[in-house]
Design a protein around this motif. Sequence first.
Motif, PDB file in Angstrom:
ATOM      1  N   TYR A   3       0.839  -1.191   0.000  1.00  0.00           N
ATOM      2  CA  TYR A   3       0.000   0.000   0.000  1.00  0.00           C
ATOM      3  C   TYR A   3       0.878   1.248   0.000  1.00  0.00           C
ATOM      4  O   TYR A   3       1.966   1.258   0.581  1.00  0.00           O
ATOM      5  CB  TYR A   3      -0.918   0.010   1.225  1.00  0.00           C
ATOM      6  CG  TYR A   3      -1.807  -1.207   1.294  1.00  0.00           C
ATOM      7  CD1 TYR A   3      -2.948  -1.289   0.513  1.00  0.00           C
ATOM      8  CD2 TYR A   3      -1.486  -2.271   2.129  1.00  0.00           C
ATOM      9  CE1 TYR A   3      -3.772  -2.404   0.566  1.00  0.00           C
ATOM     10  CE2 TYR A   3      -2.297  -3.392   2.181  1.00  0.00           C
ATOM     11  CZ  TYR A   3      -3.436  -3.459   1.406  1.00  0.00           C
ATOM     12  OH  TYR A   3      -4.237  -4.560   1.447  1.00  0.00           O
ATOM     13  N   LEU A   5       0.876   5.887  -0.615  1.00  0.00           N
ATOM     14  CA  LEU A   5       0.182   7.162  -0.660  1.00  0.00           C
ATOM     15  C   LEU A   5       0.895   7.999  -1.717  1.00  0.00           C
ATOM     16  O   LEU A   5       2.120   8.132  -1.686  1.00  0.00           O
ATOM     17  CB  LEU A   5       0.229   7.850   0.707  1.00  0.00           C
ATOM     18  CG  LEU A   5      -0.540   9.168   0.803  1.00  0.00           C
ATOM     19  CD1 LEU A   5      -1.287   9.250   2.129  1.00  0.00           C
ATOM     20  CD2 LEU A   5       0.391  10.361   0.660  1.00  0.00           C
ATOM     21  N   PHE A  51      -3.470   5.354  -1.785  1.00  0.00           N
ATOM     22  CA  PHE A  51      -4.327   6.491  -1.495  1.00  0.00           C
ATOM     23  C   PHE A  51      -3.905   7.634  -2.401  1.00  0.00           C
ATOM     24  O   PHE A  51      -2.715   7.887  -2.583  1.00  0.00           O
ATOM     25  CB  PHE A  51      -4.191   6.937  -0.038  1.00  0.00           C
ATOM     26  CG  PHE A  51      -4.799   5.995   0.961  1.00  0.00           C
ATOM     27  CD1 PHE A  51      -6.129   5.619   0.863  1.00  0.00           C
ATOM     28  CD2 PHE A  51      -4.045   5.507   2.006  1.00  0.00           C
ATOM     29  CE1 PHE A  51      -6.705   4.764   1.796  1.00  0.00           C
ATOM     30  CE2 PHE A  51      -4.596   4.658   2.948  1.00  0.00           C
ATOM     31  CZ  PHE A  51      -5.931   4.277   2.849  1.00  0.00           C
ATOM     32  N   ILE A  65      -8.813   6.291  -4.040  1.00  0.00           N
ATOM     33  CA  ILE A  65      -7.944   5.116  -4.095  1.00  0.00           C
ATOM     34  C   ILE A  65      -7.671   4.800  -5.555  1.00  0.00           C
ATOM     35  O   ILE A  65      -8.578   4.848  -6.396  1.00  0.00           O
ATOM     36  CB  ILE A  65      -8.600   3.914  -3.401  1.00  0.00           C
ATOM     37  CG1 ILE A  65      -8.828   4.226  -1.920  1.00  0.00           C
ATOM     38  CG2 ILE A  65      -7.758   2.643  -3.571  1.00  0.00           C
ATOM     39  CD1 ILE A  65      -9.665   3.192  -1.191  1.00  0.00           C
ATOM     40  N   VAL A 139       2.557   2.946   2.998  1.00  0.00           N
ATOM     41  CA  VAL A 139       1.507   2.893   4.014  1.00  0.00           C
ATOM     42  C   VAL A 139       1.474   1.439   4.480  1.00  0.00           C
ATOM     43  O   VAL A 139       1.443   0.523   3.647  1.00  0.00           O
ATOM     44  CB  VAL A 139       0.134   3.305   3.430  1.00  0.00           C
ATOM     45  CG1 VAL A 139      -0.978   3.107   4.439  1.00  0.00           C
ATOM     46  CG2 VAL A 139       0.166   4.741   2.926  1.00  0.00           C
ATOM     47  N   GLU A 143      -2.191   0.586   8.814  1.00  0.00           N
ATOM     48  CA  GLU A 143      -2.615   1.965   8.559  1.00  0.00           C
ATOM     49  C   GLU A 143      -3.680   2.005   7.483  1.00  0.00           C
ATOM     50  O   GLU A 143      -4.675   2.738   7.598  1.00  0.00           O
ATOM     51  CB  GLU A 143      -1.416   2.821   8.148  1.00  0.00           C
ATOM     52  CG  GLU A 143      -0.411   3.032   9.266  1.00  0.00           C
ATOM     53  CD  GLU A 143       0.949   3.520   8.795  1.00  0.00           C
ATOM     54  OE1 GLU A 143       1.751   3.920   9.664  1.00  0.00           O
ATOM     55  OE2 GLU A 143       1.242   3.489   7.579  1.00  0.00           O
ATOM     56  N   TRP A 144      -3.469   1.225   6.426  1.00  0.00           N
ATOM     57  CA  TRP A 144      -4.448   1.169   5.327  1.00  0.00           C
ATOM     58  C   TRP A 144      -5.816   0.750   5.864  1.00  0.00           C
ATOM     59  O   TRP A 144      -6.820   1.403   5.590  1.00  0.00           O
ATOM     60  CB  TRP A 144      -3.970   0.197   4.252  1.00  0.00           C
ATOM     61  CG  TRP A 144      -4.894   0.130   3.084  1.00  0.00           C
ATOM     62  CD1 TRP A 144      -5.997  -0.686   2.945  1.00  0.00           C
ATOM     63  CD2 TRP A 144      -4.838   0.927   1.896  1.00  0.00           C
ATOM     64  NE1 TRP A 144      -6.609  -0.438   1.742  1.00  0.00           N
ATOM     65  CE2 TRP A 144      -5.932   0.536   1.087  1.00  0.00           C
ATOM     66  CE3 TRP A 144      -3.979   1.917   1.436  1.00  0.00           C
ATOM     67  CZ2 TRP A 144      -6.170   1.111  -0.153  1.00  0.00           C
ATOM     68  CZ3 TRP A 144      -4.217   2.491   0.210  1.00  0.00           C
ATOM     69  CH2 TRP A 144      -5.308   2.080  -0.585  1.00  0.00           C
ATOM     70  N   ASP A 145      -5.845  -0.346   6.605  1.00  0.00           N
ATOM     71  CA  ASP A 145      -7.110  -0.861   7.138  1.00  0.00           C
ATOM     72  C   ASP A 145      -7.775   0.153   8.067  1.00  0.00           C
ATOM     73  O   ASP A 145      -8.996   0.344   8.014  1.00  0.00           O
ATOM     74  CB  ASP A 145      -6.884  -2.184   7.880  1.00  0.00           C
ATOM     75  CG  ASP A 145      -6.490  -3.326   6.952  1.00  0.00           C
ATOM     76  OD1 ASP A 145      -6.715  -3.219   5.728  1.00  0.00           O
ATOM     77  OD2 ASP A 145      -5.951  -4.331   7.454  1.00  0.00           O
ATOM     78  N   MET A 148      -9.235   2.946   5.998  1.00  0.00           N
ATOM     79  CA  MET A 148     -10.423   2.451   5.290  1.00  0.00           C
ATOM     80  C   MET A 148     -11.627   2.402   6.230  1.00  0.00           C
ATOM     81  O   MET A 148     -12.760   2.652   5.789  1.00  0.00           O
ATOM     82  CB  MET A 148     -10.156   1.089   4.666  1.00  0.00           C
ATOM     83  CG  MET A 148      -9.161   1.124   3.500  1.00  0.00           C
ATOM     84  SD  MET A 148      -9.620   2.265   2.181  1.00  0.00           S
ATOM     85  CE  MET A 148     -11.096   1.488   1.573  1.00  0.00           C
TER      86      MET A 148
END
Length: 151
Positions: A3, A5, A51, A65, A139, A143-145, A148
């Motif tokens: 993931y 950003l 992101f 996204i 990321v 952090e992603w979860d 989200m």
Amino acid sequence: MKYWLLKSEPDTFSYTDLEHAPEGRTVWDGVRNYQARNIMRDDISVGDLAFFYHSSCKEPGIAGICRVAQTGLTDPSSLDPESEYYDPKSSVDKPRWITIEVVAKCALKRVITLKELRQHDALKDMVLLNRGRLSVQPVTAEEWDYIMELA
């Protein structure tokens, strides 16, 4: 899957611009930071999610996204003498600037602002909140979860 950003100034290229681009895709051109270039060249893979972050605006934050569609591309702006990102030391045979192509996946229902992200202790170690100047940054899955869930 990893993931990421990706930062863009919305008055230059916004998440809405990505959605309206042909086939909802674009190359992530104009990055002129070697660390960000190396991340795109060495670490990002096809299928990774990112992101789409609006920076240098009144309310910086995550707007959408996108998915990585291609990697290992020569940044076309580095070869274009008309571009502000032209690099005369870059060539087709020896490109200095490598980029990726991204595809719009979905806009968030609301922009998750930088101010809001700073309010969550679970995100205190996020690169954006500590060394946030880099235009391409990792990321973690956690952090992603978490983000989200905020979305």
